[in-house]
Write an enzyme that holds these catalytic residues in place. Structure first.
Site, PDB file in Angstrom:
ATOM      1  CB  THR A 142       3.865 -10.904  12.789  1.00  0.00           C
ATOM      2  OG1 THR A 142       2.594 -10.816  13.434  1.00  0.00           O
ATOM      3  CG2 THR A 142       4.466  -9.513  12.677  1.00  0.00           C
ATOM      4  N   GLY A 143       5.128 -10.558   9.775  1.00  0.00           N
ATOM      5  CA  GLY A 143       6.386 -10.430   9.034  1.00  0.00           C
ATOM      6  C   GLY A 143       6.148 -10.341   7.537  1.00  0.00           C
ATOM      7  CB  THR A 153       7.410 -14.813   4.894  1.00  0.00           C
ATOM      8  OG1 THR A 153       8.774 -14.418   4.977  1.00  0.00           O
ATOM      9  CG2 THR A 153       7.279 -15.985   3.946  1.00  0.00           C
ATOM     10  N   GLY A 177       5.978 -16.947   9.811  1.00  0.00           N
ATOM     11  CA  GLY A 177       7.350 -16.972   9.314  1.00  0.00           C
ATOM     12  C   GLY A 177       8.314 -17.366  10.416  1.00  0.00           C
ATOM     13  CB  ALA A 178      10.886 -19.020  11.319  1.00  0.00           C
ATOM     14  CG  ASP A 179      13.485 -13.950  12.723  1.00  0.00           C
ATOM     15  OD1 ASP A 179      13.242 -13.195  11.769  1.00  0.00           O
ATOM     16  OD2 ASP A 179      12.897 -13.885  13.809  1.00  0.00           O
ATOM     17  CE  LYS A 186       7.076 -17.117  14.953  1.00  0.00           C
ATOM     18  NZ  LYS A 186       7.224 -16.144  13.857  1.00  0.00           N
ATOM     19  N   GLY A 192      10.161  -9.486  14.084  1.00  0.00           N
ATOM     20  CA  GLY A 192       9.154  -8.425  14.023  1.00  0.00           C
ATOM     21  C   GLY A 192       8.599  -8.073  15.397  1.00  0.00           C
ATOM     22  CD  GLU A 215       5.436 -13.903  15.458  1.00  0.00           C
ATOM     23  OE1 GLU A 215       5.390 -13.378  14.336  1.00  0.00           O
ATOM     24  OE2 GLU A 215       6.506 -14.122  16.047  1.00  0.00           O
TER      25      GLU A 215
HETATM   26  C1  5RP Z   1       7.926 -11.719  13.687  1.00  0.00           C
HETATM   27  C2  5RP Z   1       8.520 -12.997  13.248  1.00  0.00           C
HETATM   28  C3  5RP Z   1       8.645 -13.220  11.774  1.00  0.00           C
HETATM   29  O1  5RP Z   1       7.896 -14.331  11.426  1.00  0.00           O
HETATM   30  C4  5RP Z   1      10.096 -13.412  11.428  1.00  0.00           C
HETATM   31  O2  5RP Z   1      10.827 -12.277  11.888  1.00  0.00           O
HETATM   32  C5  5RP Z   1      10.307 -13.588   9.930  1.00  0.00           C
HETATM   33  O3  5RP Z   1      10.030 -12.392   9.282  1.00  0.00           O
HETATM   34  P1  5RP Z   1      10.097 -12.241   7.696  1.00  0.00           P
HETATM   35  O4  5RP Z   1       9.022 -13.100   7.140  1.00  0.00           O
HETATM   36  O5  5RP Z   1       9.858 -10.764   7.481  1.00  0.00           O
HETATM   37  O6  5RP Z   1      11.459 -12.663   7.235  1.00  0.00           O
HETATM   38  O7  5RP Z   1       8.894 -13.851  14.006  1.00  0.00           O
HETATM   39  O8  5RP Z   1       7.995 -11.561  15.082  1.00  0.00           O
END
Ligand code: 5RP
Length: 226
Positions: free
Chosen positions: A28-29, A31, A84-86, A96, A99, A105
């Site tokens: 999710t997100g 990316t 993805g990841a933060d 993470k 989102g 996830e």
């Molecule tokens: C959602 C997540 C996303 O993978 C994370 O927030 C990265 O988001 P983005 O790709 O929009 O930077 O963990 O719960």
């Protein structure tokens, strides 16, 4: 750096990590959104991929692209999940949940033989917590009580958007827990899980097999050794 372009480059590079057909976990997100778009093209080209989405947003996007999906019940045998990841630390541990999808996830991550994480370079840090708070999914019942316990570990802020409390796809709330840079993510994760009302944390410890890090100039593939 054009972050959106870097995210798309990382997402496209993840196609090289897929088998020619199989079950793919869909993160999710923003990316992962690029990745799902690219997977949709592969499906239309005839690749027999079936997805397991980690959020309603990813489900809707996948269905619109014609990607067949498995149901939510499981159990699944997922070949690869791309997410993805933060934040990503130097041991490839992750934060993470930006989102609000970290619980689904993490369930999908644990059901996968391999986990590929796609990020732009801004997500890298030495220690988790340097850049991002830990999103904690908390049961809506008595969430202020649960938050009182969370504050023993850091500063817990209830996530809102446009003045409204954010609810996850499962109807829970999210607290973003700002902590000092984390020396031992596994121990902190265990301590957080011991608090009644905590559904899941955004700490993913040793759950990434591959991290694809992109800028608009270069793409690096980081692989977990053991
Ligand atoms: C959602 C997540 C996303 O993978 C994370 O927030 C990265 O988001 P983005 O790709 O929009 O930077 O963990 O719960």
């Amino acid at each position: 750096m054009d972050m959106s372009a870097a995210k798309e480059i990382a997402a496209r590079a993840a196609l090289d990590e897929l088998p020619p057909s199989g079950v793919i976990g869909l993160g999710t997100g923003s990316t992962t959104k690029f990745f799902i778009d690219a997977l949709g093209v592969r499906v239309r080209q005839g690749h027999a991929y079936v997805g397991v989405p980690t959020s309603e947003a990813s489900r809707q996007q996948s269905l619109a692209l014609g990607i067949p999906l498995l149901d939510d019940l499981g159990p699944w045998s997922i070949d690869v999940t791309v997410d993805g990841a933060d934040e990503v630390d130097e041991h490839l541990n992750l934060i993470k949940g930006g989102g609000a999808a970290q619980t689904r996830e993490k369930i999908v991550n644990y059901a996968s033989s391999r986990n590929v994480i796609i990020v732009d370079e801004t997500k890298l840090s030495r220690r988790l917590g340097e850049r991002w708070p830990i999103p904690i999914e908390v049961l809506a019942f008595a969430h202020a009580q649960t938050a009182r316990h969370l504050t023993q570990c850091g500063v817990a802020v209830l996530r809102t958007k446009d003045g409204q409390v954010v609810h996850t796809d499962s109807g829970n709330v999210v607290y973003d827990l700002r902590v000092a840079p984390i020396a031992d993510p596994a121990s902190l994760d265990a301590a957080l899980h011991a608090i009644p009302g905590v559904v899941e944390t955004g700490l993913f410890v040793a759950r990434a097999d591959v991290v694809i890090v992109a800028t608009t100039q270069e793409t690096r593939i980081l692989r977990r050794l053991c």
